[in-house]
Design a protein around this motif. Structure first.
Motif, PDB file in Angstrom:
ATOM      1  N   PHE A  83      -6.815  -2.568  -2.465  1.00  0.00           N
ATOM      2  CA  PHE A  83      -7.098  -2.892  -3.874  1.00  0.00           C
ATOM      3  C   PHE A  83      -5.808  -2.761  -4.695  1.00  0.00           C
ATOM      4  O   PHE A  83      -5.146  -1.726  -4.644  1.00  0.00           O
ATOM      5  CB  PHE A  83      -8.176  -1.943  -4.412  1.00  0.00           C
ATOM      6  N   GLU A  95       4.319  -9.940  -3.041  1.00  0.00           N
ATOM      7  CA  GLU A  95       3.326 -11.009  -2.937  1.00  0.00           C
ATOM      8  C   GLU A  95       3.786 -12.249  -3.699  1.00  0.00           C
ATOM      9  O   GLU A  95       4.011 -12.177  -4.895  1.00  0.00           O
ATOM     10  CB  GLU A  95       1.979 -10.551  -3.521  1.00  0.00           C
ATOM     11  N   VAL A 103      -6.032 -16.413  -3.598  1.00  0.00           N
ATOM     12  CA  VAL A 103      -7.084 -15.401  -3.717  1.00  0.00           C
ATOM     13  C   VAL A 103      -7.892 -15.609  -4.998  1.00  0.00           C
ATOM     14  O   VAL A 103      -9.123 -15.532  -4.989  1.00  0.00           O
ATOM     15  CB  VAL A 103      -6.470 -13.984  -3.684  1.00  0.00           C
ATOM     16  N   PHE A 113      -9.114 -10.866   2.539  1.00  0.00           N
ATOM     17  CA  PHE A 113      -9.406  -9.702   1.703  1.00  0.00           C
ATOM     18  C   PHE A 113     -10.913  -9.599   1.466  1.00  0.00           C
ATOM     19  O   PHE A 113     -11.677 -10.487   1.857  1.00  0.00           O
ATOM     20  CB  PHE A 113      -8.677  -9.800   0.353  1.00  0.00           C
ATOM     21  N   SER A 114     -11.285  -8.526   0.770  1.00  0.00           N
ATOM     22  CA  SER A 114     -12.699  -8.252   0.520  1.00  0.00           C
ATOM     23  C   SER A 114     -13.364  -9.365  -0.297  1.00  0.00           C
ATOM     24  O   SER A 114     -12.763  -9.942  -1.202  1.00  0.00           O
ATOM     25  CB  SER A 114     -12.814  -6.925  -0.227  1.00  0.00           C
ATOM     26  N   MET A 117     -13.704  -9.532  -4.336  1.00  0.00           N
ATOM     27  CA  MET A 117     -12.829 -10.338  -5.194  1.00  0.00           C
ATOM     28  C   MET A 117     -13.380 -11.762  -5.219  1.00  0.00           C
ATOM     29  O   MET A 117     -13.340 -12.483  -4.237  1.00  0.00           O
ATOM     30  CB  MET A 117     -11.391 -10.296  -4.636  1.00  0.00           C
ATOM     31  N   VAL A 132      -2.763 -16.671 -15.818  1.00  0.00           N
ATOM     32  CA  VAL A 132      -3.223 -15.304 -15.568  1.00  0.00           C
ATOM     33  C   VAL A 132      -2.266 -14.608 -14.580  1.00  0.00           C
ATOM     34  O   VAL A 132      -1.968 -13.413 -14.722  1.00  0.00           O
ATOM     35  CB  VAL A 132      -4.714 -15.247 -15.138  1.00  0.00           C
ATOM     36  N   LEU A 136      -0.256 -11.166 -15.056  1.00  0.00           N
ATOM     37  CA  LEU A 136      -0.227 -10.077 -14.065  1.00  0.00           C
ATOM     38  C   LEU A 136       1.212  -9.654 -13.762  1.00  0.00           C
ATOM     39  O   LEU A 136       1.496  -8.473 -13.579  1.00  0.00           O
ATOM     40  CB  LEU A 136      -0.903 -10.507 -12.757  1.00  0.00           C
TER      41      LEU A 136
HETATM   42  C1  HEC Z   1     -15.987  -8.127  -9.094  1.00  0.00           C
HETATM   43  C2  HEC Z   1     -14.720  -7.462  -9.179  1.00  0.00           C
HETATM   44  C3  HEC Z   1     -13.472  -8.298  -9.368  1.00  0.00           C
HETATM   45  C4  HEC Z   1     -13.220  -9.223 -10.354  1.00  0.00           C
HETATM   46  C5  HEC Z   1     -14.117  -9.672 -11.486  1.00  0.00           C
HETATM   47  C6  HEC Z   1     -11.872  -9.682 -10.127  1.00  0.00           C
HETATM   48  N1  HEC Z   1     -11.344  -9.083  -9.028  1.00  0.00           N
HETATM   49 FE1  HEC Z   1      -9.497  -9.404  -8.234  1.00  0.00          FE
HETATM   50  N2  HEC Z   1      -9.903  -8.119  -6.727  1.00  0.00           N
HETATM   51  C7  HEC Z   1     -11.055  -7.378  -6.604  1.00  0.00           C
HETATM   52  C8  HEC Z   1     -10.963  -6.552  -5.417  1.00  0.00           C
HETATM   53  C9  HEC Z   1     -12.013  -5.584  -4.904  1.00  0.00           C
HETATM   54  C10 HEC Z   1      -9.740  -6.835  -4.833  1.00  0.00           C
HETATM   55  C11 HEC Z   1      -9.142  -6.229  -3.563  1.00  0.00           C
HETATM   56  C12 HEC Z   1      -9.507  -7.032  -2.336  1.00  0.00           C
HETATM   57  C13 HEC Z   1      -8.994  -6.384  -1.058  1.00  0.00           C
HETATM   58  O1  HEC Z   1      -7.951  -5.732  -1.118  1.00  0.00           O
HETATM   59  O2  HEC Z   1      -9.644  -6.555  -0.010  1.00  0.00           O
HETATM   60  C14 HEC Z   1      -9.070  -7.818  -5.688  1.00  0.00           C
HETATM   61  C15 HEC Z   1      -7.827  -8.348  -5.448  1.00  0.00           C
HETATM   62  C16 HEC Z   1      -7.157  -9.198  -6.299  1.00  0.00           C
HETATM   63  C17 HEC Z   1      -5.838  -9.676  -6.091  1.00  0.00           C
HETATM   64  C18 HEC Z   1      -4.899  -9.225  -5.004  1.00  0.00           C
HETATM   65  C19 HEC Z   1      -4.714 -10.018  -3.798  1.00  0.00           C
HETATM   66  C20 HEC Z   1      -3.544  -9.418  -3.015  1.00  0.00           C
HETATM   67  O3  HEC Z   1      -2.731 -10.202  -2.530  1.00  0.00           O
HETATM   68  O4  HEC Z   1      -3.431  -8.170  -2.886  1.00  0.00           O
HETATM   69  C21 HEC Z   1      -5.524 -10.473  -7.155  1.00  0.00           C
HETATM   70  C22 HEC Z   1      -4.218 -11.212  -7.407  1.00  0.00           C
HETATM   71  C23 HEC Z   1      -6.671 -10.492  -8.007  1.00  0.00           C
HETATM   72  N3  HEC Z   1      -7.649  -9.709  -7.456  1.00  0.00           N
HETATM   73  C24 HEC Z   1      -6.720 -11.183  -9.206  1.00  0.00           C
HETATM   74  C25 HEC Z   1      -7.863 -11.248 -10.003  1.00  0.00           C
HETATM   75  C26 HEC Z   1      -7.942 -12.010 -11.229  1.00  0.00           C
HETATM   76  C27 HEC Z   1      -6.794 -12.790 -11.824  1.00  0.00           C
HETATM   77  C28 HEC Z   1      -9.192 -11.878 -11.685  1.00  0.00           C
HETATM   78  C29 HEC Z   1      -9.788 -12.512 -12.914  1.00  0.00           C
HETATM   79  C30 HEC Z   1      -9.597 -13.935 -13.075  1.00  0.00           C
HETATM   80  C31 HEC Z   1      -9.908 -11.002 -10.773  1.00  0.00           C
HETATM   81  N4  HEC Z   1      -9.056 -10.640  -9.777  1.00  0.00           N
HETATM   82  C32 HEC Z   1     -11.222 -10.606 -10.925  1.00  0.00           C
HETATM   83  C33 HEC Z   1     -12.143  -7.407  -7.450  1.00  0.00           C
HETATM   84  C34 HEC Z   1     -12.283  -8.227  -8.542  1.00  0.00           C
END
Ligand code: HEC
Length: 393
Positions: A83, A95, A103, A113-114, A117, A132, A136
């Motif tokens: 995460f 990255e 992703v 990944f999970s 996300m 976005v 970040l």
């Molecule tokens: C429901 C929860 C949730 C929402 C809403 C969410 N994310 Fe995530 N996101 C996660 C989780 C959990 C992970 C980690 C996944 C893993 O490491 O397996 C993650 C991982 C990521 C990553 C990392 C991938 C990497 O290479 O490590 C990015 C970039 C990201 N999210 C961007 C976003 C953006 C931009 C938004 C909104 C537009 C968003 N996320 C909305 C839960 C969420």
């Protein structure tokens, strides 16, 4: 861009022609490439404010107001150990934007990944995702970290400039002449913003037979211990420069031909250039300076890897990177000849997360070929900062 590629080809041709000029040729290539390709990988300027608005409406619930993750009491899910904490430059800068875009558009599973996300590809336009991501990127405040875009595909022989967290097992097998093989076990680990330690332990096996018998001998070769430091990097121009200093310890048996029998100091410079079309050049030049030059000569070496990456399935599939390396070395003694090798090869990502990769190539001498081996060379690479070996498939 086609012009650039032909310029590179031109350079390599020139290089092949001036090979006897040795070091100076290497230096000319180094300098001229740097000049020629100060052209840029310009990022379209993105709207960070708009990115922030999107983040606050769509991402904040899970990723939190600061980008470090929402309080666990508020989120329903158990955090995967990968995460992200978007304020941690050491985690985010390696990255590339393209990985994040995958992703965000296609959801966690697109990159192994999970599934927590979610995929935003239906909700956000491509430009909005870029915005976005631009937002970040502002959460890492230290701009001195080299960006992962400049972490080019690892060539079989030429060392890249990017400081890495990587385990590599690389094997070279003689395909004719005396049977034998060498396997290098390589550990690379970043520390601080710019540095990387490197340990390389070679394991040698050779059929040292004579007229009477076939006997295989095995043992460690001369191990290398060193530090690489990134001196300069720019995502805008697509360039990165590093210097390396290390010691090759005489751990290999000299009588078996596995080692030089003397401690050697090694230093080199590595300069890599990425072009907007995912074409890249990696250059490396350096010297080996043994302590006892009566038993091992000083040598200079210079290397170039030219390649191109192709992402299958619009970036969601495997990343294929065909490369060709031109590798040269020369002993610094009177009358020594320059050894030139050419090494065509193909690197491919194996895991979905692209943290496990393989490369296969052929190392062929093309000057001074007597007594020098043709080899099949391959490696398996694990970028361990990106996840456990068995995760991300
Ligand atoms: C429901 C929860 C949730 C929402 C809403 C969410 N994310 Fe995530 N996101 C996660 C989780 C959990 C992970 C980690 C996944 C893993 O490491 O397996 C993650 C991982 C990521 C990553 C990392 C991938 C990497 O290479 O490590 C990015 C970039 C990201 N999210 C961007 C976003 C953006 C931009 C938004 C909104 C537009 C968003 N996320 C909305 C839960 C969420």
């Amino acid at each position: 861009m086609r012009k650039h590629v032909s310029q590179v080809m031109e350079l390599l041709k020139i290089r092949a022609l001036i090979k006897p000029a040795g070091v100076s040729a290497g230096l000319i290539i180094f300098a001229s490439t740097a000049l020629l390709f100060s052209q840029s990988i310009r990022e379209r300027s993105h709207d960070v404010k708009n990115g922030e608005r999107i983040y606050k409406s769509g991402c904040i619930a899970c990723h939190g107001a600061t980008g470090q993750g929402a309080p666990e009491t508020l989120t329903e899910f158990k955090r995967p150990d990968t995460f992200p904490d978007f304020t941690r430059c050491d985690q985010t800068t390696p990255e590339p934007n393209s990985a994040w875009k995958d992703v965000i558009a296609h959801g966690g599973p697109a990159r192994g990944f999970s599934q927590i996300m979610p995929a935003f590809g239906e909700l956000l336009a491509s430009d909005q995702i870029d915005d976005v991501i631009a937002y970040l990127r502002t959460l890492c405040r230290n701009t001195h970290w080299a960006r992962g875009e400049l972490n080019l595909p690892r060539a079989l022989i030429t060392e890249k400039a990017f400081p890495e967290d990587e385990e590599v097992i690389s094997t070279a097998i003689n395909t004719h002449g005396a049977p034998g093989n060498t396997t290098d076990i390589i550990h690379e680990q970043r520390f601080g913003v710019h540095n990387q330690i490197e340990v390389d332990v070679p394991i040698e096996f050779q059929d040292q037979s004579n007229a009477q018998s076939h006997t295989w001998y095995g043992g460690v070769g001369d191990a290398t211990l060193g530090i690489k430091r990134e001196m300069f990097s720019s995502l805008r121009t697509g360039s990165i420069l590093s210097l390396f200093g290390g010691v090759i310890v005489p751990s290999g048996s000299r009588s078996r031909g596995f080692g030089t029998g003397t401690t050697t100091f090694e230093t080199f410079a590595a300069f890599d250039q990425l072009f907007p079309t995912n074409t890249f050049v990696q250059l490396q030049a350096g010297v080996d300076l043994p302590r006892h030059t009566d038993i091992a000569p000083q040598t200079v070496f210079w290397r170039a890897a030219l390649g191109q990456s192709f992402a299958a399935d619009h970036g969601l599939g495997r990343l294929w990177s065909p490369m060709v390396e031109f590798v040269a070395d020369r002993d610094l003694v009177d009358g020594a000849k320059t050894n030139w090798n050419v090494v065509p090869q193909m690197q491919v990502t194996i895991s979905r997360r692209q943290h496990i990769r393989a490369n296969l190539g052929f190392n062929q001498p093309f000057t001074n070929t007597r007594g020098r081996q043709n080899q099949v060379v391959f490696y398996l690479l694990w970028d361990w900062a990106d996840g456990k070996l068995l995760k991300g498939w």
